[in-house]
Design a protein around this motif. Structure first.
Motif, PDB file in Angstrom:
ATOM      1  N   UNK A 189       0.826  -1.216   0.000  1.00 54.28           N
ATOM      2  CA  UNK A 189       0.000   0.000   0.000  1.00 54.28           C
ATOM      3  C   UNK A 189       0.856   1.260   0.000  1.00 54.28           C
ATOM      4  N   UNK A 190       2.070   1.171   0.552  1.00 48.25           N
ATOM      5  CA  UNK A 190       2.941   2.347   0.654  1.00 48.25           C
ATOM      6  C   UNK A 190       3.730   2.616  -0.618  1.00 48.25           C
ATOM      7  N   UNK A 191       3.689   1.689  -1.593  1.00 50.87           N
ATOM      8  CA  UNK A 191       4.449   1.881  -2.824  1.00 50.87           C
ATOM      9  C   UNK A 191       3.691   2.768  -3.802  1.00 50.87           C
ATOM     10  N   UNK A 192       4.384   3.189  -4.829  1.00 49.00           N
ATOM     11  CA  UNK A 192       3.761   4.064  -5.826  1.00 49.00           C
ATOM     12  C   UNK A 192       3.006   3.282  -6.898  1.00 49.00           C
ATOM     13  N   UNK A 193       3.510   2.097  -7.247  1.00 48.72           N
ATOM     14  CA  UNK A 193       2.967   1.386  -8.406  1.00 48.72           C
ATOM     15  C   UNK A 193       2.311   0.054  -8.088  1.00 48.72           C
ATOM     16  N   UNK A 194       2.356  -0.392  -6.817  1.00 44.63           N
ATOM     17  CA  UNK A 194       1.897  -1.744  -6.515  1.00 44.63           C
ATOM     18  C   UNK A 194       0.939  -1.770  -5.319  1.00 44.63           C
ATOM     19  N   UNK A 195       0.068  -0.779  -5.243  1.00 50.04           N
ATOM     20  CA  UNK A 195      -0.782  -0.634  -4.065  1.00 50.04           C
ATOM     21  C   UNK A 195      -1.846  -1.717  -3.946  1.00 50.04           C
TER      22      UNK A 195
END
Length: 591
Positions: free
Chosen positions: A186-192
């Motif tokens: 959830x905290x990533x830009x592309x892999x939420x």
């Protein structure tokens, strides 16, 4: 006459995704009866039949399946009905996972399984999970990969805190594992929308079937493999992956024909001619292509890896994620690309990587090490997910868990990981390497190997630049009799500097190569500057043809400097990148 299915063991699956699906089901590790489906060759998986006898759920349809596995209860030693399942709906064409659904039979009277729907959002999450798996393999030293590993470690710590023996401890332990890792996504830009379950499913998929390494092609995909002894590169042969008319996962390789064909004359790298009479069949098992599934050290053991194309071309614009084969063939460390590379054609994409006399061997070794060490990182994710599944099974039996029980289970998992990873690493390295002790050590070794590749490629580029500059100095030497003493001293000094720089690059140990590359990058600039000044002083002596040749060589020098710097900058920048970009390999809509 067969008896009617037990309705308490039935589950309804609705397909709201964009593609027809089948229901893949992992079998229990201690299964005592065959489940209602077609067993997959050498895998604890099956495609389950619906109660109407079909296997495919078309888009927009609902079908009923029977969950009828049994297992041996470790507490009683007796066979018992399994009430917890991991359902793995997959596309009907390439068996690519589109959901991972954990279900447990209810405690109601009569018991039942909740109906499940596979949505387009589920399918997208798994597509993103595939991109994530490819990205951290292609960029194993970035912040994204490091933070994922840290999330796995934190999940273990959090699970230990929940395993306190309370009535709800098993449920809480399972939830803490998945929540911790999923919060990372959830905290990533592309892999939420990615989940731990999706990542583990995709990694298992890549390790079970050869489809992605065959690049989902409708025809034969051929890899051209090379090895190096440190002084010269040899063409080893080809590995060809040919799909069947229809996939059949009850057969080895899902029906694919996987063939290694040795080179006709390995020392002749101007051709990729092979000896078809000596071809060998390969089996894809445990993520490796091997010629003998029963051998501890097969003659052929090759692993597919995902790499960013620029790693080998040093061109920043090459952001495609590509498949590369690496491993051991008849005792030689090899690397293979899906396009032929000829030593007679320096314009081939990976020419510098393959044919430099000294650095090629180091690059091949490093790529093989990365592929082997990344296995342990895959197993680490699977082990953390294994904790969640184990805790869920305790919850299904209404049993609590404690830190002692968790530690005991985790120790067994880690022993199992080491026991599984070590033989694979030994096979792919021809017995030269062992699996790292843990995921942290694997990450360190991957980082070292990645840096070695960048340093080796930079060294090769610099040598090309110095070679081009040496050609210019040879041209300039033709005018020695017309030069004054100062100009002659400059010419001789530049020649000595080129010679010493090349020797420094060739003699450097891998551990010191990075600093040597940095020093010689500066030296190449210095030589170019000195040559430019000398050329200006004697420009009246240089013919138009010679000036054109010098200019062409200078362009080669400039290109070599730029490529060497790009390779180093890419390696230095990678660790801080929490959203590295690469064009992934996607599953096509149809075979």
């Amino acid at each position: 006459m067969s008896s009617a299915p037990d309705p308490t063991k039935e589950i309804k699956i609705t397909n709201s995704s964009k593609s027809p699906i089948v229901l893949m089901l992992p079998t229990t590790s201690s299964q005592t009866t065959d489940a209602n489906g077609t067993m997959v060759y050498d895998q604890a998986l099956e495609i389950v039949k619906a109660v109407d006898g079909s296997t495919t759920v078309p888009t927009g349809s609902t079908k009923t399946f029977l969950l009828d596995q049994t297992y041996v209860n470790p507490s009683t030693g007796k066979s018992a009905y399994s009430t917890v399942y991991d359902l793995l709906p997959c596309t009907a064409n390439w068996y690519s996972p589109v959901a991972n659904i954990g279900v447990m039979q209810s405690f109601a009277t009569p018991p039942s399984y909740p109906a499940q729907t596979v949505t387009a959002a589920n399918a997208k999450a798994f597509q993103d999970a595939a991109t994530f798996v490819q990205t951290i393999a292609a960029y194993p030293t970035t912040a994204l990969a490091t933070q994922y590993q840290q999330a796995l470690n934190q999940a273990q710590t959090n699970a230990s805190g929940q395993a306190n023996g309370s009535a709800n401890s098993a449920t809480a332990t399972a939830a803490s594992v998945t929540n911790t890792v999923n919060q990372f996504f959830k905290s990533t830009k592309s892999f939420q929308d990615v989940t731990l379950q999706a990542v583990v499913a995709v990694q298992s998929y890549y390790g079970t079937f050869p489809f992605v390494w065959a690049e989902y092609a409708t025809g034969t995909t051929t890899y051209y493999l090379y090895s190096s002894n440190g002084t010269a590169t040899s063409f080893v042969g080809t590995i060809a992956l040919t799909p069947p008319a229809a996939l059949d996962i009850s057969k080895p390789n899902a029906g694919y024909t996987c063939t290694f064909t040795p080179a006709s004359n390995g020392s002749d790298t101007t051709t990729v001619a092979v000896n078809t009479a000596a071809a060998k069949s390969l089996t894809y098992t445990g993520g490796l292509f091997v010629d003998d599934v029963n051998s501890d050290l097969p003659q052929i053991a090759v692993k597919g890896t995902f790499q960013i194309k620029s790693l080998f071309t040093t061109k920043p614009a090459d952001t495609q994620i590509i498949t590369v084969l690496s491993g051991t063939i008849n005792g030689s460390t090899c690397i293979g690309f899906d396009s032929a590379q000829l030593s007679s054609n320096p314009d081939d994409s990976f020419w510098d990587t393959l044919f430099h006399p000294k650095t090629a061997a180091q690059i091949f070794q490093s790529v093989m090490e990365i592929g082997g060490f990344l296995m342990l990182l895959v197993f680490a994710g699977q082990s953390i997910y294994g904790i969640a599944k184990w805790a869920r099974s305790l919850a299904a039996e209404k049993q609590p868990t404690t830190k002692e029980l968790l530690d005991e289970h985790l120790a067994k998992l880690q022993e199992s990981i080491k026991a599984n990873a070590d033989p694979l690493v030994k096979k792919v390295s021809g017995g030269k390497e062992s699996a790292p002790a843990n995921a942290e050590e694997a990450a360190t070794q991957v980082k070292d190997s990645t840096s070695t590749i960048a340093d080796s490629e930079s060294a090769a580029k610099l040598e090309s630049g110095f070679s081009a500059q040496a050609d210019n100095l040879q041209t300039m030497a033709e005018f020695a009799e017309d030069m004054n003493s100062e100009q002659l001293d400059t010419l001789e000094g530049l020649g000595t500097q080129v010679q010493e720089s090349v020797q420094e690059l060739q003699d450097a140990d891998p551990a010191d190569l990075g600093s040597v590359v940095a020093e010689q990058t500066t030296n190449l600039s210095s030589v170019s500057e000195g040559f430019g000044s000398l050329q200006t002083e004697v420009s009246s002596l240089i013919s138009e043809t010679q000036a054109s040749e010098i200019q062409a060589n200078q362009e080669l020098v400039t290109e070599a400097q730029k490529d060497a710097q790009s390779s180093q900058e890419s390696d230095e920048d990678a660790p801080g990148d929490d959203d590295p970009k690469g064009d992934p390999i996607d599953v096509p809509d149809a075979i």
